[in-house]
Design an enzyme around this catalytic site. Sequence first.
Site, PDB file in Angstrom:
ATOM      1  N   LYS A  11     -32.363  14.051 -19.230  1.00 35.33           N
ATOM      2  CA  LYS A  11     -31.592  15.055 -19.168  1.00 35.33           C
ATOM      3  C   LYS A  11     -30.992  14.705 -20.335  1.00 35.33           C
ATOM      4  O   LYS A  11     -30.984  13.072 -21.095  1.00 35.33           O
ATOM      5  CB  LYS A  11     -30.620  15.950 -18.128  1.00 35.33           C
ATOM      6  CG  LYS A  11     -31.920  16.542 -17.608  1.00 35.33           C
ATOM      7  CD  LYS A  11     -31.410  16.781 -16.211  1.00 35.33           C
ATOM      8  CE  LYS A  11     -32.019  17.264 -15.269  1.00 35.33           C
ATOM      9  NZ  LYS A  11     -31.203  18.187 -14.279  1.00 35.33           N
ATOM     10  N   TYR A  51     -36.038  27.305 -16.480  1.00 33.21           N
ATOM     11  CA  TYR A  51     -35.271  27.095 -15.163  1.00 33.21           C
ATOM     12  C   TYR A  51     -35.125  28.614 -14.774  1.00 33.21           C
ATOM     13  O   TYR A  51     -33.693  28.877 -14.304  1.00 33.21           O
ATOM     14  CB  TYR A  51     -34.023  26.504 -15.621  1.00 33.21           C
ATOM     15  CG  TYR A  51     -34.073  25.518 -15.557  1.00 33.21           C
ATOM     16  CD1 TYR A  51     -33.939  24.495 -15.161  1.00 33.21           C
ATOM     17  CD2 TYR A  51     -33.849  24.518 -17.134  1.00 33.21           C
ATOM     18  CE1 TYR A  51     -34.380  22.582 -14.853  1.00 33.21           C
ATOM     19  CE2 TYR A  51     -33.331  23.208 -16.952  1.00 33.21           C
ATOM     20  CZ  TYR A  51     -33.859  22.443 -16.116  1.00 33.21           C
ATOM     21  OH  TYR A  51     -33.491  21.154 -15.594  1.00 33.21           O
ATOM     22  N   ASN A 114     -26.896  15.503 -14.344  1.00 28.55           N
ATOM     23  CA  ASN A 114     -27.863  14.126 -13.173  1.00 28.55           C
ATOM     24  C   ASN A 114     -28.851  13.667 -13.585  1.00 28.55           C
ATOM     25  O   ASN A 114     -29.588  13.245 -13.195  1.00 28.55           O
ATOM     26  CB  ASN A 114     -27.918  15.438 -11.794  1.00 28.55           C
ATOM     27  CG  ASN A 114     -28.852  16.402 -11.868  1.00 28.55           C
ATOM     28  OD1 ASN A 114     -29.460  16.650 -13.098  1.00 28.55           O
ATOM     29  ND2 ASN A 114     -29.037  17.349 -11.029  1.00 28.55           N
ATOM     30  N   HIS A 117     -34.984  14.592 -14.805  1.00 34.20           N
ATOM     31  CA  HIS A 117     -35.479  16.105 -13.885  1.00 34.20           C
ATOM     32  C   HIS A 117     -36.492  15.533 -12.725  1.00 34.20           C
ATOM     33  O   HIS A 117     -37.538  14.975 -13.660  1.00 34.20           O
ATOM     34  CB  HIS A 117     -35.792  17.245 -14.312  1.00 34.20           C
ATOM     35  CG  HIS A 117     -36.931  18.093 -14.168  1.00 34.20           C
ATOM     36  ND1 HIS A 117     -36.759  19.595 -13.160  1.00 34.20           N
ATOM     37  CD2 HIS A 117     -38.512  18.400 -14.079  1.00 34.20           C
ATOM     38  CE1 HIS A 117     -37.548  19.702 -13.104  1.00 34.20           C
ATOM     39  NE2 HIS A 117     -38.728  19.267 -13.537  1.00 34.20           N
ATOM     40  N   GLU A 128     -45.080  22.795 -15.282  1.00 31.15           N
ATOM     41  CA  GLU A 128     -43.922  21.966 -16.089  1.00 31.15           C
ATOM     42  C   GLU A 128     -44.841  21.155 -16.756  1.00 31.15           C
ATOM     43  O   GLU A 128     -44.505  20.824 -18.546  1.00 31.15           O
ATOM     44  CB  GLU A 128     -43.236  21.047 -15.323  1.00 31.15           C
ATOM     45  CG  GLU A 128     -42.179  22.082 -14.771  1.00 31.15           C
ATOM     46  CD  GLU A 128     -41.524  21.365 -13.781  1.00 31.15           C
ATOM     47  OE1 GLU A 128     -41.816  19.595 -13.338  1.00 31.15           O
ATOM     48  OE2 GLU A 128     -40.413  22.415 -12.637  1.00 31.15           O
TER      49      GLU A 128
HETATM   50  P1  CMP Z   1     -32.605  20.451 -10.688  1.00 38.67           P
HETATM   51  O1  CMP Z   1     -32.582  20.065  -9.728  1.00 38.67           O
HETATM   52  O2  CMP Z   1     -32.834  18.727 -12.075  1.00 38.67           O
HETATM   53  O3  CMP Z   1     -32.765  21.157 -12.093  1.00 38.67           O
HETATM   54  C1  CMP Z   1     -31.872  22.479 -11.454  1.00 38.67           C
HETATM   55  C2  CMP Z   1     -30.533  21.650 -12.498  1.00 38.67           C
HETATM   56  O4  CMP Z   1     -29.746  22.728 -12.418  1.00 38.67           O
HETATM   57  C3  CMP Z   1     -30.042  21.329 -11.264  1.00 38.67           C
HETATM   58  O5  CMP Z   1     -31.004  19.478 -11.711  1.00 38.67           O
HETATM   59  C4  CMP Z   1     -28.926  20.862 -11.904  1.00 38.67           C
HETATM   60  O6  CMP Z   1     -28.835  20.190 -13.299  1.00 38.67           O
HETATM   61  C5  CMP Z   1     -28.130  21.954 -11.840  1.00 38.67           C
HETATM   62  N1  CMP Z   1     -27.249  22.284 -11.081  1.00 38.67           N
HETATM   63  C6  CMP Z   1     -27.855  22.405  -9.814  1.00 38.67           C
HETATM   64  N2  CMP Z   1     -27.092  23.020  -9.018  1.00 38.67           N
HETATM   65  C7  CMP Z   1     -25.547  22.909  -9.708  1.00 38.67           C
HETATM   66  C8  CMP Z   1     -24.872  23.777  -9.450  1.00 38.67           C
HETATM   67  N3  CMP Z   1     -23.579  24.294  -8.688  1.00 38.67           N
HETATM   68  N4  CMP Z   1     -23.470  24.073 -10.501  1.00 38.67           N
HETATM   69  C9  CMP Z   1     -23.564  23.304 -11.856  1.00 38.67           C
HETATM   70  N5  CMP Z   1     -25.575  22.901 -12.033  1.00 38.67           N
HETATM   71  C10 CMP Z   1     -26.404  22.584 -10.919  1.00 38.67           C
END
Ligand code: CMP
Length: 139
Positions: A11, A51, A114, A117, A128
């Site tokens: 990311k 998303y 984070n 992905h 994807e």
């Molecule tokens: P990922 O699980 O890769 O895909 C969905 C993304 O949404 C997740 O990683 C985070 O980057 C984002 N995400 C999930 N929960 C939250 C949250 N509570 N606040 C902000 N971003 C979130």
Amino acid sequence: MATNRTFTMIKPDGVENGHIGGILNMITEGGFRIVSMKLTQLTVADAQKFYAVHSARPFFGELVEFMTRGPIVAAILEKDNAVEDFRTLIGATNPADAAEGTIRKKYATSIGENAVHGSDSDENAAIESAFHFAGREQF
Ligand code: CMP
């Protein structure tokens, strides 16, 4: 039937913080073969589509803004049990909950930013992967 392929993105935070090499090293050390890979950047429309499952969530706007703010590395990975094993390698969504030895424990900074992905099912891995790569780009 398991396809043994998954889709990943490093990311924008992982790219900005200089962790492309470190993350790719953990991926290859983890036994994954790189099938396809490129540095690219999502448009707002791309991120909204990618998303779409999260479109009703309160963090959706923040997520789209984050995922479009800079380049990402998109890749298809291959390994036995790829989807599940890659989810184990990346760790929990929130790095505070991620296990030792996981990519998010080492490189993620928050639940939103984070670092990486990983597809959550074989079906989504295929969707994807096709979103980012033509068949002739898959080796
Ligand atoms: P990922 O699980 O890769 O895909 C969905 C993304 O949404 C997740 O990683 C985070 O980057 C984002 N995400 C999930 N929960 C939250 C949250 N509570 N606040 C902000 N971003 C979130």
